[in-house]
Motif scaffolding. Structure first.
Motif: not given
Lengths: 327, 330, 317, 298
Positions: D251, D255, D258-259, D262, D265-266
């Protein structure tokens, strides 16, 4: 009380100047029992009555050495339990057993009746498994339970009265000399209470038991006791043969207690309680002199100054009061 | 005779439990007139407390009340009232006292506040006036130094004093019916007598009706006008108090009276205990519920349940096919 | 009184034990800090000189005692790396962490208390089950996970709140709060469930009490019973729990501060740990322990305020 | 109730009984809220145990052609920042999470049990010392202790398990102490002492059977907590050392991106959330069952 009796050898339990004190927090000492003395003769039942907070349970547990009393002696058949080292006391425990008020809390909810009742045998005896089981079954049917149906059950499957029977079975399995009953019927309904009282009388006869019977209920105590002792705030007020005590109460507190008992009979006039309204004084700071004086209608200046000594007014009837009631 | 203050008609209060429907109160009928005290006696589990809570309308959510059950108070059918009107009735016209004064007072509110809030709620008193009235009430119930006690918390009072406070709360709005549920069971015997006397005195002074619930025959003997004996969710015998004790008809009542140890008895008298236990109220046996334990049982008792029958003179009723007319102890 | 004295005695022992243990722990850190400071090209003499300079060649216990005596006069030592005095480093960052934790706890309570009361009052209802389900979801999501989801939602997709960056309060209250909302919410969402469950359980217990039945028998309205009669006795365990939760809050803020780039004590500590700057670690741990102990002391005071049984000593046995 | 007394013989009440028990069983049947999470847990455990024989890609293998790739044919769940297969890393990461999740509470429980039972039974000095030690332990937030621990002893699976296990001691000890004290004052313990039983016998036969179930219930709560804390630790890069994959670490790695991507991390976020939620749901049901049993027993 100091009078030497010829039947000394027949005294099974002799308690002298028993004192129980414990820490009440805040650095104050709770004087639960403040020097009580009594004897119990072989085969006799001594009743100990008093209201909540009078120290009767503390006294009973001190006799059991659970925990040991702060001061004083407890002679069982001439042996001072209070002075015995732990390891010597342990085998002696077979001789004096106890049953408690709360029938549910008296039994370990996670153990089967067989293990509960057989516990004392496992701790004290060296019987084989078969012999043990035979004893357990015997004692269970003795207290009116169907051994086959009960042995493998857990306590929660029984009613309060049945639990009390199991407790009794556990207490008598080692054939003790002395049985201490701490409010054994107070948590039970009237009809069950009668069953258990009858059972206790039966057991007493069959197993040659001597009993110390503690209760707040004067009627129950009279029913089962040969002699009765009345306790107030850590002291004994009065001790007499049952019939004598109830007919001629000499201590004002005994008289008040008796007057307060509600009789199941509308014809009987309601007794007038001759007692000063007010609260039970705190056992952390008991009154000087006679402990009952703050609520006694007959209190005199002397009562505050001097503690009354127990005096014998008639054979076997002792009263700790400066001005005992007459008649 | 005037209309009764309280009429309970065929009250049935059942609870849904994991094992099935528990018939806690199973067809109770009685009337209570203004200014009278009814003693309700029975062993634990006989439904006496549930009956009291049914009258107060204080029942848990798993309750089922019977179709034909009616509770009529002063001409009003309580079952037909909405919750708001019931609330207005509770505490003002019907008040209640609980068994254990250690748990029935809120530990975090002062005594004065607990008495006063009833007055504020029902009589619209101001805080100040309510406090003044609370002091008076505390004095009425025999609490010394009421001005001091009014600002104290329950834990600062003894058990007997707390029960007096509970009585003061109950009396605060001049109720017409007072239900006292085992008001002295948790108290010592000397305190018990004081509290019972206080209740009786207040009941007479205020011309209230009172239902005194207890397991102790001794408690109702001296302090009630009439007695109802309950067993397994039903009233099994009802009579004026002296009549009931003089002329006990229902074997259960007689057995109950005989199983009580008395201070007048000589030591070691064997007590006539009632064998067995009360029936399972989820699967009750057929016929009279006392039949399995009854000493006078006949075939009919095991088949058919006896109704509560009023004798012709109207002072005694019993639910028994073969009423005994023996007194209890001579 | 005796109780308070006993507690104070215990507090002193606890503080002593905490500082000693961390000192011992931190000083067995592998790797010689002197080498780190001296740099790769330094000679053995240079390193030795640095050791001497920092007093590292003295026995651990001697160093502990000298450090402890410094603590009492406000000399908590200085960072080996930056030379910044430790106490100053902590006190300048502490208000930021405090704000974050208070804000987070406030949000958690705002969620927990009403939901706890409602679900106790309507225990077993659909609403109660819904709240319980939300609680399960929340308790299964650690703060850092919540933080990432919140950033994704509010900063990236909706672009309404900043993902990182801290504005001091001198930049205006709103600017400051804007930066705090997501971090505080991340902690609060991870913490509210346990508060809510505790309150619910306690309150269900209290609602069974005789005094609640008496209040109903007095004809009191339901809301009056809930708020006046039930809430206060139900909140004792909640308050004790809040004291114990201070540890969780501190732990949460360490992670959250580093995710959102908030200059608080947590970030100071974690950077010191990465850098093995043991005098700073020592200072932070000591400070956190003091804060924890003080917070629990305050909780006990609050407890006494709410519960008259503790505040007013009993006059009867 | 058993009908065990000779003089208490109510009429046959057994006929209705069987029916009632059947109804009780029906009502207590476990629903999908129990079974679905349980199936998921079993699934994750199986994956973790069988990981090496599942034919997955090496979780440390870097695919330079597919950096930060979204899910595709080669990589079912895509690749991470360094081009490593996310599915493989999730499965291997599960081994860490589950090991820590089970081992740490057990370690804490065993130690806490021993400490707590002594403190609760003997009271007095033992209690005072244990109380002070626990207060000391609690005065430093668990995460801080863990951080120090992993810096000092390095990030390996055993150190993380032990370090995390130590964190569970205070709670386990407190629960044990409280329940022990509760039972130590019961009359049945008094009765055991009255028959002359030794302390050891009382602790083993009278007290221990009564405190086991609260502790089992506690373990069920502790497992998801341990998984979450391990996640936080690896998120900070202080759990097992890289390149061993762990969910928290995955995760954290995603990070920064993320943009754009994603999923890096997700995906681990979702897996971890579902797993922790499953443990919570199953644990809650079992805990309630245990409480029911206990209520019936007491």
């Amino acid at each position: 009380m100091n009078r030497q009796r010829q039947d000394d050898h027949d005294i099974i339990l002799a308690v002298r100047d028993l004192v129980v004190e414990h820490d009440g927090g805040d650095g104050r000492t709770v004087h639960a029992v403040s020097g009580i003395s009594f004897d119990i003769r072989r085969g006799e039942t001594l009743g100990l009555v008093g209201e909540s907070g009078c120290g009767k349970t503390s006294a009973a547990r001190a006799v059991m050495q659970l925990p040991r009393p702060t001061r004083g002696s407890v002679h069982l058949e001439g042996m001072n339990l209070a002075a015995l080292p732990r390891k010597d006391l342990r085998p002696l425990r077979a001789k004096f057993q106890m049953i408690f008020q709360d029938p549910i809390a008296s039994l370990n909810p996670r153990r089967r009746v067989r293990d509960i009742v057989g516990g004392p045998l496992a701790v004290q005896g060296e019987l084989g498994t078969e012999e043990k089981n035979r004893r357990i079954a015997e004692v269970l049917s003795d207290v009116g339970l169907n051994a086959e149906q009960t042995m493998e059950r857990l306590p929660h499957e029984f009613s309060g009265g049945q639990c009390q029977r199991i407790s009794l079975a556990r207490a008598i399995i080692l054939e003790p000399k002395l049985l201490i009953c701490d409010e054994p019927v107070s948590a039970l309904d009237v009809s069950v209470q009668a069953q258990i009282l009858n059972l206790l009388e039966e057991m007493k006869a069959r197993h040659a038991l001597t009993m110390l019977f503690i209760s707040h209920d004067l009627a129950v105590v009279k029913h089962i006791s040969d002699r009765v002792a009345v306790m107030y705030l850590g002291k004994l007020c009065e001790l007499a043969p049952a019939e004598e005590l109830y007919r001629h109460p000499g201590h004002p507190y005994t008289a008040a207690l008796l007057a307060a008992v509600p009789a199941p009979d509308p014809k009987r006039p309601l007794g007038r309680i001759d007692m000063v309204a007010g609260e039970l004084p705190s056992p952390t700071d008991p009154p000087s002199g006679c402990r009952f004086r703050t609520r006694c209608p007959h209190a005199q200046p002397l009562c505050a100054e001097q503690e009354p000594k127990a005096g014998e007014v008639s054979p076997g009837h002792t009263i700790a009061c400066h001005f005992p009631l007459s008649g | 005779m005037a209309m009764p203050l309280l009429q309970v008609i065929d009250q049935r209060t059942y609870f849904e439990t994991g094992r099935g429907l528990l018939r806690a109160v199973d067809g109770v009928d009685f009337e209570l007139h203004q200014g009278r005290t009814l003693g309700v006696v029975g062993e634990s589990g006989c439904g006496k407390t549930v009956l009291a809570r049914s009258i107060m309308g204080l029942l848990p959510s798993n309750t089922r009340v019977g179709e034909g059950s009616r509770i009529i108070f002063d001409g009003r059918d309580l079952g037909a009232l909405d919750e708001k009107s019931l609330r207005a009735l509770r505490g003002s016209e019907i008040a209640m006292i609980f068994q254990d004064p250690m748990t029935s007072l809120n530990p975090v509110l002062t005594v004065g506040k607990q008495i006063g809030e009833t007055l504020i709620r029902h009589h619209g008193l101001s805080r100040h006036a309510a406090r003044g009235r609370a002091v008076e009430l505390l004095r009425d119930v025999g609490i010394p130094q009421p001005e001091v006690r009014v600002d104290q918390y329950p834990h600062q009072l003894s058990g007997g004093m707390r029960q007096r406070v509970a009585i003061a709360i109950a009396l605060s709005c001049q109720p017409r019916l007072l239900i006292a549920d085992e008001p002295t069971t948790a108290l010592d015997v000397t305190v018990q007598a004081d509290i019972l006397d206080l209740l009786r005195r207040q009941q007479i002074e205020r011309d209230m009706s009172m239902i005194l619930i207890t397991h102790d025959m001794g408690v109702v003997a001296g302090r009630s006008d009439e007695v109802a004996v309950m067993y397994a969710g039903r009233i099994v015998e009802w009579a004026e108090t002296p009549e009931l004790f003089r002329n006990t008809r229902m074997p259960y009542t007689a057995a109950l009276l005989n199983s009580i140890p008395r201070v007048d008895d000589p030591p070691h008298r064997r007590i006539d205990a009632i064998a067995g236990r009360p029936p399972d109220l989820i699967h009750p046996p057929k016929g009279c519920l006392f039949a399995p334990r009854c000493g006078h049982v006949e075939q009919r008792c095991r088949r058919h349940s006896p109704p509560l029958q009023l004798a012709s003179d109207g002072t005694h009723a019993q639910a028994c096919w073969f009423p005994q007319s023996v007194g209890t102890t001579p | 009184m005796r109780y308070i004295l006993r507690r104070l005695r215990r507090l002193c022992i606890v503080m002593f034990a905490v500082t000693l243990l961390t000192f011992l722990l931190v000083n067995v850190l592998p790797g010689d800090i002197a080498y780190d400071i001296a740099g790769q090209d330094a000679s053995e003499e240079d390193v030795q000189a640095i050791r001497e300079d920092l007093g590292l060649n003295r026995p651990v216990l001697v160093r502990y005692i000298s450090w402890l005596s410094g603590v009492f006069v406000g000399d908590w030592g200085a960072s080996f790396r930056t030379g910044e005095p430790v106490l100053e480093a902590i006190t300048s960052r502490f208000p930021v962490s405090l704000e974050l934790m208070l804000f987070a706890q406030l949000l958690a309570l705002l969620l927990a208390v009403p939901l706890g009361v409602v679900s106790a009052y309507r225990a077993g209802s659909r609403l109660d089950r819904g709240i319980a389900a939300a609680g399960f979801a929340a308790v299964s999501m650690p703060a850092f996970m919540v933080a990432i989801l919140l950033i994704l939602l509010f900063s990236m997709y909706l672009s309404v709140l900043p993902a990182t960056g801290y504005e001091p309060i001198s930049e205006g209250l709103w600017a400051n709060l804007r930066g705090m909302i997501l971090p505080a919410l991340s902690i609060a969402l991870a913490e509210w469930t346990i508060l809510m469950r505790t309150l619910r359980a306690e309150m269900i217990g209290v609602l069974q009490e005789d005094y609640i039945a008496l209040a109903r028998a007095k004809g009191m309205a339901d809301w009056h019973i809930l708020v006046v009669h039930a809430l206060r006795p139900s909140s004792f365990t909640l308050i004790t729990l809040m004291g114990l939760q201070v540890g969780n809050l501190i732990g949460g803020s360490i992670i959250i501060e580093s995710i959102f780039g908030i200059p608080g004590v947590g970030r100071l500590l974690i950077n010191a740990i990465y850098a093995r700057d043991f005098i700073v670690i020592q200072g932070c741990v000591t400070f956190i322990a003091i804060a924890y102990v003080l917070a629990n002391f305050l909780v006990d005071m609050a407890y006494a305020l709410l519960d008259p049984r503790i505040r007013v000593s009993a006059q009867h046995g | 109730m058993v009908d065990g007394t000779y003089d208490e013989t109510p009429e046959a009440e057994a006929d209705g009984q069987a029916e009632a028990i059947a109804a009780h069983r029906r009502r207590n049947r476990l629903g999908p809220i129990f079974w679905i999470p349980l199936v998921w847990i079993v699934f994750v455990v199986l994956l973790a145990v069988l990981a090496p024989s599942l034919g997955l890609q090496d979780p440390a293998d870097i695919d330079f052609l597919a950096l930060q790739a979204p899910p595709n044919e080669d990589h079912v769940l895509g690749t991470d920042v360094l081009g490593r297969d996310i599915l493989a890393r999730i499965v291997y990461g599960a081994r860490v999470s589950l090991t820590v999740g089970v081992a740490a509470p057990l370690i804490g429980l065993v130690l806490g049990l021993m400490i707590g039972i002594m403190a609760g039974y003997y009271r007095g000095w033992t209690d005072e010392i244990v109380g002070t030690a626990i207060d000391t332990w609690l005065a430093v937030p668990g995460l801080v202790i863990l951080l120090l621990f992993s810096v000092i002893f390095g990030g390996s699976l055993p150190t993380v398990c032990i370090g995390l296990g130590l964190l569970f001691i205070p709670a386990a000890a407190r629960i044990t102490r409280a329940t022990t004290m509760n039972f130590a004052n019961r009359e049945f313990v008094l009765a055991a002492r009255a028959m002359g039983a030794s302390d050891l016998r009382i602790l083993a036969l009278e007290i221990f059977p009564n405190i086991v179930w609260p502790l089992v219930a506690y373990i069920l709560i502790a497992i998801p907590i341990a998984v979450v804390i391990e996640g936080a630790l690896s998120f900070l890069g202080l759990s097992v050392a890289s390149p061993t994959p762990s969910w928290g670490g995955m995760i954290a790695e995603g990070r920064e991106h993320l943009e754009e991507t994603p999923h890096i991390s997700l995906i681990p976020t979702a897996v971890m959330f579902v797993t922790v939620l499953s443990f919570n749901l199953v644990g809650d049901t079992v805990r309630r069952r245990l409480a029911d049993l206990r209520d019936r027993a007491i």
